[in-house]
Design an enzyme around this catalytic site. Structure first.
Site, PDB file in Angstrom:
ATOM      1  CD  GLU A  80      -2.802   1.092   2.538  1.00  0.00           C
ATOM      2  OE1 GLU A  80      -2.472   0.477   3.562  1.00  0.00           O
ATOM      3  OE2 GLU A  80      -3.899   1.673   2.402  1.00  0.00           O
TER       4      GLU A  80
ATOM      5  CB  CYS B 151      -4.769  -1.671   3.964  1.00  0.00           C
ATOM      6  SG  CYS B 151      -3.938  -1.848   5.560  1.00  0.00           S
TER       7      CYS B 151
ATOM      8  CE  LYS C 191      -7.535   1.487   3.081  1.00  0.00           C
ATOM      9  NZ  LYS C 191      -6.320   1.990   3.758  1.00  0.00           N
TER      10      LYS C 191
HETATM   11  N1  LIG Z   1      -3.892   0.891   7.111  1.00  0.00           N
HETATM   12  C1  LIG Z   1      -5.098   0.371   6.977  1.00  0.00           C
HETATM   13  O1  LIG Z   1      -5.818   0.669   6.044  1.00  0.00           O
HETATM   14  C2  LIG Z   1      -5.645  -0.634   7.900  1.00  0.00           C
HETATM   15  C3  LIG Z   1      -4.995  -0.978   9.163  1.00  0.00           C
HETATM   16  O2  LIG Z   1      -3.879  -0.604   9.493  1.00  0.00           O
HETATM   17  C4  LIG Z   1      -5.811  -1.813  10.065  1.00  0.00           C
HETATM   18  O3  LIG Z   1      -6.920  -2.203   9.680  1.00  0.00           O
HETATM   19  O4  LIG Z   1      -5.381  -2.089  11.180  1.00  0.00           O
END
Ligand SMILES: NC(=O)CC(=O)C(=O)O
Length: 274
Positions: free
Chosen positions: A43, A153, A112
């Protein structure tokens, strides 16, 4: 036998965008040189994971970043799942993942869908929705191996989205990610394993490595879970390329032996697109 070799580039992201692009290129070349058919980035690989940088680093498609990924996919003859980057579209910025096939053609674009807005007492605080827009669609695309679903994520915490991708035929789900030192130790591995197990897919979670120069410290620990819910490969927090062999026949074998997806009570509940 349907085998795929995945190379996950757990790269260290820096403040300098051109350094990040050079690093990504070097790691992609190395992963391809070591036989990876699909190479995956984390990401926000061209930009520190901090809302204050997203707008300044954002590019309208294709931009330098997506163009580089497309050229590399074609030159090296590999699939690239290009982590995610800040994407500019008019006045809006999205956290977007671009995927390319062996001809360098864009085959997937995921924005996302669930923005990471959390405030854990004594732990991490983050509010993506201050600066990012929401993606509206699940992303599943064809490859010569199988259908692959991509989400980003925080999206992986939503079983409904993962199930939707599974119902659309995904046998591999890929998640470019950056959990942190509050949520990572508690939730990373269990979420990866559970999503793999629920949907009987290979589940690949690709993190950046931990850079203590920034306020947000990525957990690292990129990993791959198989359709039985076992972790078959896992990195530590440092920069590396993690390789994994995916035996896609195992997806069908597990689904046949333990037919969870057949046993769904769709007459009572169903995950469906609105
Ligand atoms: N960084 C994210 O989008 C998600 C995350 O760090 C988590 O769900 O914990």
């Amino acid at each position: 036998m349907r085998n795929v070799k995945a190379g996950i580039c757990q790269m260290q992201v820096e403040l300098d965008k051109s350094m990040n692009l050079q690093k990504a290129e070097n790691m992609i070349r190395e992963a391809a040189g070591n036989g990876s058919n699909i190479v995956i980035l984390p990401e926000m690989f061209n930009c520190p994971y901090d809302t204050k940088y997203f707008s300044a680093f954002a590019e309208a498609y294709p931009g330098d970043t997506a163009s580089m990924l497309s050229h590399l996919a074609k030159e090296l003859g590999i699939y690239i799942i290009g982590g995610s980057v800040p994407e500019k579209d008019g006045d809006a910025v999205y956290n977007t993942s671009y995927s390319f096939d062996r001809d360098g053609k864009l085959i997937g674009k995921h924005r996302k869908m669930h923005l990471f807005d959390i405030d854990v007492e004594g732990g991490v605080r983050f509010k993506e929705s201050d600066v990012l827009g929401y993606g509206q669609e699940a992303t599943v695309f064809d490859t010569e191996y199988c259908k692959i679903g991509v989400a980003i994520c925080y999206d992986m915490r939503f079983p409904e989205l993962m199930r939707l991708m599974c119902k659309a035929g995904a046998e591999i789900i890929v998640i470019p990610a950056a959990f942190n030192l509050t949520t990572g130790p508690a939730h990373w591995e269990i979420t990866v394993r559970t999503r793999a197990l629920d949907n009987q897919v290979y589940f690949i979670a690709a993190s950046s490595s931990r850079n203590l120069d920034f306020t947000y410290h990525a957990y690292g620990h990129s990993c791959i879970a198989n359709p039985w819910g076992a972790i078959i490969k896992e990195a530590d927090e440092k920069e590396c390329i993690l390789y994994g062999e995916l035996d896609l026949d195992m997806v069908q074998k597990v689904r046949k032996e333990l037919p969870l997806l057949k046993h769904l009570r769709n007459d009572i509940y169903e995950v469906c697109k609105k």
